[in-house]
Design a protein around this motif. Structure first.
Motif, short mmCIF file in Angstrom:
data_model
loop_
_atom_site.label_atom_id
_atom_site.label_comp_id
_atom_site.label_asym_id
_atom_site.label_seq_id
_atom_site.Cartn_x
_atom_site.Cartn_y
_atom_site.Cartn_z
N ALA A 120 0.79 -1.21 -0.14
CA ALA A 120 0.05 0.03 -0.02
C ALA A 120 0.79 1.26 0.17
N ARG A 121 2.26 1.19 -0.18
CA ARG A 121 3.03 2.33 -0.45
C ARG A 121 2.63 2.99 -1.86
N ASP A 122 1.95 2.30 -2.59
CA ASP A 122 1.63 2.54 -3.86
C ASP A 122 0.10 3.21 -3.72
N ARG A 123 -0.07 4.44 -3.97
CA ARG A 123 -1.37 5.16 -3.66
C ARG A 123 -2.67 4.28 -4.06
N SER A 124 -2.48 3.77 -5.30
CA SER A 124 -3.71 3.33 -6.04
C SER A 124 -3.94 2.11 -5.18
N VAL A 125 -2.95 1.38 -4.72
CA VAL A 125 -3.31 0.20 -3.78
C VAL A 125 -3.75 0.52 -2.43
N ALA A 126 -3.19 1.52 -1.94
CA ALA A 126 -3.83 2.11 -0.58
C ALA A 126 -5.44 2.49 -0.76
N ALA A 127 -5.51 3.10 -1.74
CA ALA A 127 -7.24 3.48 -2.09
C ALA A 127 -7.85 2.22 -2.32
N TRP A 128 -7.34 1.27 -3.14
CA TRP A 128 -8.06 -0.18 -3.47
C TRP A 128 -8.11 -0.76 -1.96
N LEU A 129 -7.43 -1.04 -1.24
CA LEU A 129 -7.46 -1.68 -0.10
C LEU A 129 -8.45 -1.07 0.92
N ARG A 130 -8.34 0.35 0.97
CA ARG A 130 -9.46 1.10 1.66
C ARG A 130 -10.92 0.88 0.99
N GLY A 131 -11.04 0.65 -0.20
CA GLY A 131 -12.03 0.33 -0.92
C GLY A 131 -12.71 -0.78 -0.38
N VAL A 132 -11.86 -2.00 -0.43
CA VAL A 132 -12.26 -3.46 -0.03
C VAL A 132 -12.75 -3.42 1.37
N LEU A 133 -12.14 -2.86 2.18
CA LEU A 133 -12.70 -2.70 3.82
C LEU A 133 -13.86 -1.92 3.75
N VAL A 134 -14.05 -0.92 3.29
CA VAL A 134 -15.27 -0.12 3.13
C VAL A 134 -16.39 -1.09 2.52
N ARG A 135 -16.43 -1.64 1.59
CA ARG A 135 -17.38 -2.44 0.77
C ARG A 135 -17.76 -3.41 1.80
N THR A 136 -16.73 -4.34 2.22
CA THR A 136 -16.79 -5.51 3.13
C THR A 136 -17.75 -5.17 4.41
N ILE A 137 -17.33 -4.19 5.17
CA ILE A 137 -18.01 -3.75 6.52
C ILE A 137 -19.14 -3.21 6.34
N ALA A 138 -19.26 -2.37 5.14
CA ALA A 138 -20.66 -1.64 4.95
C ALA A 138 -21.72 -2.73 4.42
N ALA A 139 -21.28 -3.69 3.92
CA ALA A 139 -22.40 -4.64 3.26
C ALA A 139 -22.76 -5.68 4.22
N LEU A 140 -21.98 -5.87 5.06
CA LEU A 140 -22.31 -7.10 6.26
C LEU A 140 -22.96 -6.49 7.24
N PRO A 141 -23.65 -7.33 8.12
CA PRO A 141 -24.46 -6.59 9.29
C PRO A 141 -23.49 -6.06 10.32
N GLU A 142 -24.02 -4.83 10.73
CA GLU A 142 -23.08 -4.03 11.63
C GLU A 142 -22.53 -4.91 12.84
N GLY A 143 -21.36 -4.66 13.18
CA GLY A 143 -20.87 -5.24 14.44
C GLY A 143 -20.36 -6.78 13.86
N SER A 144 -20.54 -7.46 12.74
CA SER A 144 -20.09 -8.56 12.62
C SER A 144 -18.67 -8.72 12.24
N VAL A 145 -18.07 -7.51 11.93
CA VAL A 145 -16.75 -7.87 11.45
C VAL A 145 -15.65 -7.36 12.42
N ARG A 146 -14.64 -8.05 12.64
CA ARG A 146 -13.51 -7.47 13.58
C ARG A 146 -12.22 -7.21 12.61
#
Length: 870
Positions: free
Chosen positions: A121-147
């Motif tokens: 993630a020192r590559d900015r595009s990878v850092a943004a992609w990584l943030r996107g995967v995290l946001v998509r995953t946590i937002a799509a699943l029931p609240e509080g189900s992801v640690r």
């Protein structure tokens, strides 16, 4: 729309068709360069297929799973886009099999496998992609189900800065930036995999290790652990999101292949390639991956991720908070304790956390600095246990050695008559002697159960319970500030250590569980040589803030904890077994409400607990044994107080015909007058009016009021009672020394030391009053004559009875504030251990070699005067 699996199958078919048409088109173009119509036809067909793929992707990746992560989506509802019963697919990039014709490239993730990209993630595009995967995953699943366990070994956690609100709300762990931090994250993943293999998967969160860059120093050991987690993780809800995998090597073989992992590899001119490793969800039949180049999903900007995090953190803070009532079961007393005890005491993240006391984790240590919440957590645990298990399944023995009221909640009071029906005995500001008595009582119960197991031919408590109708509840013994019990290196401490070791070693087999709580384990001399043999039996450790001392050396996880949380460790304190649990405040209103539910559900056979309050007075008029006294007794007793023992039994001395049955109270404390008052009143209750004679004398002003009250009470009860002074007492002694009285006679002398000089004078017959006193002491019990006396100066008592020669003539002693050395010398017993203290006395009966610490009977209102210095 059909299921995710149906969508995936359709997508794979379309991918294959697109790849086949693309190859056909390329061949046609190469072979028929002049046939523009044929090339245009192939191109058109491929574009139609790509459009179909995009339509399928948009339908299968709704909302957070596929839409661009910009300001328009931040306000979209959370936790609604993941389909139940299948894996989570999400957009990872845009596939472009033909120029200007794009469809969303989807990859299976939570519930199916892992994601890895070969650039960190020192590559900015990878850092943004990584943030996107995290946001998509946590937002799509029931609240509080992801640690999430973030790891950033290159930029000190900067990649995850936008998620700081979630970290502050403790919904995420703090980013690990070192090799030790990575190992800690792997430890937690491995624990969850083990827990999933042994227990209920539904109770576990989705655990996501998100690596922005591996920390320096990682090597084959960490690669092997990641490979093992990749293989076993999906079945345990453990998933990897790795940037910079596989690591670049200078030499040697590369890291192992990660099972169930979608790999994204960098290409040229900004294009990437998506391939896969074996798993149930395939991008292509041959495992080569997506047959089209892709561009990484733009992901989420730091602003979008930060706004999303603030929104999630607000609800996470609410979800993270819990209250006492939410930990209590909906219906009380529904569980069996045959195989162990379980209690929900708080939350690990958002997952309820249960403490377990059973054969594997039989005993518990609890430690934390002052104010860390030790009493609060004990109350939560005990109320949770008492709410889940009935009094036939659970019994409580509670001891508190500090100056507090930790366990008043379990006892009836003047303000609130309710109590917890499971409580057997409750010690508040307990004496060490009381603590030893409780341990010894439990040892007797353990031996009783051992005999019952042997007689039944079984080896487990559960088997014995199954073969008998007798209630055999598990017993939980809580000792708060237990170090006080073992603080002195004396005989009592050694006896207590022996009892504790016996219970710690054998208790698990007989359903007896110990909970020892303290601020520290340091400085306990009596336990110095027994720490390993005793504390080794306590695998369950709870370290509150400042309580790391009960964990293994070097495990300092509790040092920085906030109040309201604890490190729970069920492996003897080893760092790898740490779990951080938050617990609520056990507020008085909630405790009272739950206590009344339990109290109102009690059986008629549930008696209030035996309560020992170390600071409490005891009055003869309130004593149940005194109230039950009648003249129809076999052997009369002079009651003097309550023993420091389980149940606080009433104690006294038999006043029968055995030589030496006289009572002497020793000490300058004016409580001596009260003890003499109680002894005389109790004897009077065992005689019919007019059948006994009482001679009462006071030789000091401090006793006059007590004497007046006693004489008035005896007279009102119809007894023959006379008052005497120095002259009449001498005459009465002469009479009793030479004649046999016709009825039981009690000579009661207050401040008898005053009259010793007068009794020492010789009379007309050359005998002294002391001679007559010694004759009465020696011969009186056989004729029904007993002397009850209070001596403020112990040496004068010794002189009066004839020194060592007369010791056996007064067998019944109550020592108040007499120094231990003086008492030992007086009795000729240099093994005697006695330390005068407030509201306590030492009962000694030299006939049966009895020594007992007692709470002496006092008259109401004398608390401030108890054992005042002489």
């Amino acid at each position: 729309m059909g299921s995710i699996a149906q969508f995936l199958g359709r997508a794979v078919d379309l991918h294959r068709q697109a790849a086949s048409l693309l190859l056909d088109a390329e061949a046609s173009v190469a072979g028929l360069e002049d046939d523009q119509f044929a090339g245009a036809a192939a191109d058109g067909e491929l574009r139609r297929l790509v459009a179909q793929l995009q339509a399928v992707a948009q339908a299968g990746l709704p909302g957070w799973l596929g839409m661009p992560l910009d300001g328009r989506i931040v306000s979209r509802q959370l936790g609604q886009d993941a389909r139940s019963g299948g894996p989570l697919f999400l957009r990872v990039g845009d596939a472009e099999p033909i120029r200007n014709s794009v469809f969303w490239a989807a990859a299976p993730f939570v519930g199916a496998g892992h994601l890895a990209i070969d650039t960190d993630a020192r590559d900015r595009s990878v850092a943004a992609w990584l943030r996107g995967v995290l946001v998509r995953t946590i937002a799509a699943l029931p609240e509080g189900s992801v640690r999430v366990l973030p790891v950033d070994g290159a930029m000190l956690g900067a990649v995850f800065t936008a998620f700081r609100p979630l970290i502050d709300a403790e919904a995420w762990a703090a980013p690990a930036t070192t090799l030790a931090g990575l190992r800690t994250a792997l430890d937690e993943a491995e624990r969850q995999i083990t827990a999933a293999q042994a227990g209920d998967l539904q109770a576990l969160p989705v655990l996501l290790i998100a690596v922005a860059a591996l920390p320096s120093g990682h090597g084959r050991a960490e690669w092997a652990r990641l490979a093992a987690i990749a293989h076993a993780g999906p079945a345990a809800r453990v998933h990897l999101l790795l940037a910079g995998w596989p690591p670049t090597l200078m030499h040697g073989d590369g890291p192992p292949r990660l099972d169930h992992t979608t790999m994204i590899s960098s290409g040229v001119d900004g294009w990437w390639r998506m391939s896969e490793t074996p798993g149930p969800y395939r991008l292509s039949a041959d495992g080569s991956g997506l047959a089209a180049p892709i561009r990484l999903d733009p992901g989420a900007s730091e602003d979008v991720a930060a706004e999303f995090s603030r929104r999630m953190a607000a609800t996470a803070a609410v979800a993270r908070r819990t209250d006492f009532a939410s930990l209590m079961p909906d219906r009380i007393w529904q569980e069996s304790s045959a195989t162990g005890l379980r209690a929900t005491v708080g939350r690990d993240g958002r997952i309820p956390y249960e403490l377990v006391l059973d054969d594997a984790t039989p005993h518990m240590l609890l430690a934390g600095r002052s104010g860390a919440g030790k009493t609060n957590l004990l109350l939560i645990l005990l109320y949770a246990l008492a709410s889940r298990y009935s009094p036939d399944e659970l019994g409580l023995y509670l001891l508190d050695f500090k100056e507090g009221v930790s366990f008043v909640e379990f006892t009836p009071t003047l303000k609130d008559p309710s109590w917890i029906p499971h409580a057997r005995t409750v010690g508040i500001e307990s004496d060490r002697e009381y603590g030893l008595a409780v341990l010894q009582a439990l040892t007797r119960e353990m031996n009783r159960r051992a005999a019952a197991l042997k007689a039944a031919g079984v080896t487990k408590l559960a088997d014995l319970r199954a073969s008998t109708d007798v209630a055999l509840p598990r017993l939980v013994v809580v000792i708060d500030e237990f170090q006080v019990l073992f603080g002195a290196n004396d005989t009592l401490a050694r006896d207590a250590v022996a009892a504790l070791e016996d219970l710690a070693r054998k208790g698990r087999s007989y359903g007896i569980h110990l909970i020892l709580a303290s601020q520290t384990l340091a400085g306990i001399e009596a336990l110095y040589t027994k720490k390993d043999s005793i504390f080794g039996q306590f695998p369950l450790r709870i370290a509150l803030p400042g309580g790391s001392g009960i964990l293994e050396s070097g495990n300092t996880a509790a040092d920085g904890l906030p109040v309201g949380s604890a490190v729970v460790n069920n492996a003897g304190g080893v760092e790898q077994a740490n779990r951080t649990v938050r617990f609520p405040e056990a507020d008085p209103a909630s405790l009272a409400a739950q206590r009344h539910i339990l109290w109102q559900s009690r059986s008629p056979v549930n008696e209030p607990p035996a309560v020992f309050a170390g600071y409490a007075e005891h009055h003869i008029d309130d004593d149940p044994l005194y109230r039950a006294l009648t003249p129809q007794v076999r052997r009369r007793q002079a009651l003097v107080g309550r023993a420091i023992d389980v149940g606080l039994p009433t104690v006294g001395f038999a006043m029968d015909a055995v030589p030496g049955r006289h009572l002497a109270v020793l000490g300058t404390s004016t409580i001596g007058a009260d003890v003499l008052h109680a002894a005389t009143a109790s004897l009077a209750s065992q005689h019919e009016p007019g059948t006994a004679r009482f001679v009462v004398a006071s030789f000091a002003a401090v006793a006059d009021q007590v004497v007046d009250d006693l004489v008035a009470a005896l007279t009102a009860a119809g007894h023959d009672c006379t008052e005497a002074d120095g002259g009449t007492v001498r005459a009465i002694l002469a009479e009793l020394a030479t004649a046999v009285p016709g009825r039981p006679t009690y000579l009661v002398a207050f401040a008898a030391d005053v009259i010793v000089p007068l009794l020492g004078e010789r009379g007309p017959e050359r005998r002294t009053g002391l001679d007559d006193l010694r004759i009465v002491l020696r011969q009186g019990p056989g004729h029904g004559v007993h002397v009850l006396s209070w001596w403020r100066v112990a040496r004068r008592f010794s002189d009066a009875i004839g020194g060592s020669a007369g010791r056996e003539d007064v067998a019944c002693l109550v020592a108040l504030n007499v120094p231990g050395s003086e008492l030992s010398s007086l009795l000729g017993d240099h093994t005697l251990s006695w330390q005068p203290r407030s509201n306590r006395a030492l009962l000694l009966d030299r006939h049966d070699q009895r020594q007992r610490l007692i709470v002496p009977f006092v008259r109401p209102g004398r608390h401030d005067e108890i054992n005042e210095p002489g």
